[in-house]
Design an enzyme around this catalytic site. Structure first.
Site, PDB file in Angstrom:
ATOM      1  CB  SER A  89      -0.378  -8.233  -1.000  1.00 27.79           C
ATOM      2  OG  SER A  89      -1.164  -9.067  -0.161  1.00 27.79           O
ATOM      3  CD  GLU A 140     -10.424   4.576   1.332  1.00 25.95           C
ATOM      4  OE1 GLU A 140     -10.224   5.779   1.094  1.00 25.95           O
ATOM      5  OE2 GLU A 140      -9.776   3.648   0.785  1.00 25.95           O
ATOM      6  CE  LYS A 166      -4.474  -1.527   1.286  1.00 28.23           C
ATOM      7  NZ  LYS A 166      -4.357  -2.885   1.868  1.00 28.23           N
TER       8      LYS A 166
HETATM    9  C1  LIG Z   1      -5.238  -3.926   1.618  1.00 28.20           C
HETATM   10  C2  LIG Z   1      -4.531  -5.174   1.350  1.00 28.20           C
HETATM   11  C3  LIG Z   1      -4.920  -6.039   0.302  1.00 28.20           C
HETATM   12  C4  LIG Z   1      -6.125  -5.793  -0.563  1.00 28.20           C
HETATM   13  O1  LIG Z   1      -6.079  -4.644  -1.341  1.00 28.20           O
HETATM   14  P1  LIG Z   1      -5.814  -4.662  -2.903  1.00 28.20           P
HETATM   15  O2  LIG Z   1      -6.092  -3.271  -3.318  1.00 28.20           O
HETATM   16  O3  LIG Z   1      -6.751  -5.654  -3.526  1.00 28.20           O
HETATM   17  O4  LIG Z   1      -4.407  -5.060  -3.124  1.00 28.20           O
HETATM   18  C5  LIG Z   1      -4.168  -7.176   0.083  1.00 28.20           C
HETATM   19  N1  LIG Z   1      -3.109  -7.485   0.866  1.00 28.20           N
HETATM   20  C6  LIG Z   1      -2.717  -6.691   1.877  1.00 28.20           C
HETATM   21  C7  LIG Z   1      -1.535  -7.095   2.690  1.00 28.20           C
HETATM   22  C8  LIG Z   1      -3.406  -5.517   2.157  1.00 28.20           C
HETATM   23  O5  LIG Z   1      -3.018  -4.745   3.188  1.00 28.20           O
END
Ligand SMILES: *Cc1c(COP(=O)(O)O)cnc(C)c1O
Length: 395
Positions: free
Chosen positions: A378, A112, A90
């Protein structure tokens, strides 16, 4: 040639657009006119890339996971977004947007957040850039995600608990939009995923596309070819997936597999599998697939993973699903939990619960031994330890 990118009007096929109240029209118009010019300017690129390198810690490694590969009978590389500053992908997006906000002369940032990850990433860059920061968060989430609330406060942000609706992410987003309507001239709204009115989905995808830019370079170095056979990622709103696939969208040699949150199962009322269960509607300024009842009222989604718990989906991904460019799998809570424990034991990496959904999709695909798979982790699992402790698999 068919393209999967946004068109001039802000649409991906029939999805996207900007369905906004009149009072925000000029605001969104200004953003639309500014974002490409800024993102493509040398001055922006230099500052963005330097922060990605020295502050975030990029490039994130492309790690060949040998034991996981053995388990699934192919060659798996993990794109390690979990190693970024603040623990997820992010931060790539929030850095990019705050640099844009500054160049547009804005002095106040709003955001948000659901689980608090985007709130923390926003509060972080606001501290870095000395900007005022207000984060809207559903009251239910404020209680569930206490640590992230404390982090945001420590970083100097004001956290406003939202008590309308179910008091979760969709209500927080509505409240942020309401704030923006009241302060259109000095306030910049940092959206945390590839959602919202045009140009946000395209802008966020571009800012996250550093992920696939690096994958290309890293695969060339490690594999001697710059593309994989499979790209895999989880999808909440779609930003880490968009970043992972961005430079491969038109490359048909690459299969795209995306994992959405099945919750307790798509045949139960407890699910967040928007692509499987959603119908065309409008949510937070975009026309896309939305989980809704027969009256068009938005249904509250459910997933064990707070970051995937969103009743909409980015218009880019809705189009990839409807054109069949991407294969979308719903991965249930228990499958994601299993996959998280498996990665932890095989590779010594504790993934975020969101990322565990992408890992859970590995078992659903029949790979050839020569297949090269790149899967994006992610985020890291520190925030999910309590959930993991309460759900240790029995076997
Ligand atoms: C917020 C988040 C997501 C989901 O958001 P996307 O916009 O779909 O990437 C996925 N993995 C993590 C670790 C997150 O913090």
């Amino acid at each position: 040639m068919k393209t999967f990118q946004v068109n001039e009007e802000g649409y991906y096929g029939e999805f996207g657009g900007a369905y906004i109240p009149e009072i925000l029209y000029q605001c969104v118009e200004n953003l639309k006119n500014a974002y490409l010019k800024v993102l493509e300017s040398e001055d922006f690129k230099q500052e963005f890339n330097q922060l990605l390198r020295d502050y975030v810690g990029r490039p994130s490694p492309l790690y060949q996971a040998k034991r996981l590969s053995e388990r699934y009978g192919c060659k798996i590389y993990l794109k390690r977004e979990d190693l970024n500053h603040t623990g997820a992908h992010k931060i790539n997006n929030t850095i990019g947007q705050i640099l844009l906000a500054r160049r547009m002369g804005k002095t106040r940032i709003i955001a948000e957040t659901g689980a608090g990850q985007h709130g923390v990433a926003t509060a972080t860059v606001c501290a870095l850039m000395n900007m005022k920061c207000v984060v809207y968060m559903g009251k239910t989430d404020v209680e569930r995600q206490h640590i992230n609330v404390e982090k945001m406060k420590m970083l100097g942000a004001t956290v406003r608990p939202v008590t309308s609706g179910n008091m979760t992410l969709k209500d927080a987003t509505n409240e942020a939009i309401r704030d923006w309507c009241c302060h259109p001239s000095d306030t910049y709204y940092i959206i945390g995923s590839t959602v919202g009115p045009h140009p946000y989905p395209d802008m966020v995808a571009r800012l996250q596309s550093v992920i696939s830019e690096e994958i290309k370079r890293q695969l060339q170095e490690q594999e001697g070819r710059d593309y994989p056979d499979y790209l895999m990622a989880c999808v909440g709103g779609g930003s880490n997936a968009a970043g992972t696939i961005y430079h491969y969208l038109d490359d048909k040699r690459v299969k795209i597999v995306l994992a959405e949150a099945g919750g307790l199962g798509i045949d139960t009322p407890m699910s967040a599998a928007t692509i499987q269960l959603g119908k065309l509607g409008i949510i937070h300024g975009a026309r896309t697939l939305v989980m809704q009842d027969e009256n068009g009222q938005i249904l509250e989604p459910y997933s064990i993973s707070a970051g995937l718990d969103y009743p909409g989906i980015g218009p880019l991904h809705a189009n990839l699903a409807s054109t069949k460019r991407a294969k979308i799998l719903a991965i249930n809570d228990n499958e994601a939990l299993q996959a998280a424990f498996e990665l932890t034991r095989l590779e010594g990496i504790i993934p975020a619960l969101e990322s565990a959904h992408a890992l859970g999709a590995l078992a659903k695909i029949h790979f050839k031994p020569t297949d090269v798979v790149v899967l994006t982790v992610s985020g890291r699992g520190d925030k999910d330890i309590e959930t993991y402790l309460n759900n240790i698999p029995k076997a």
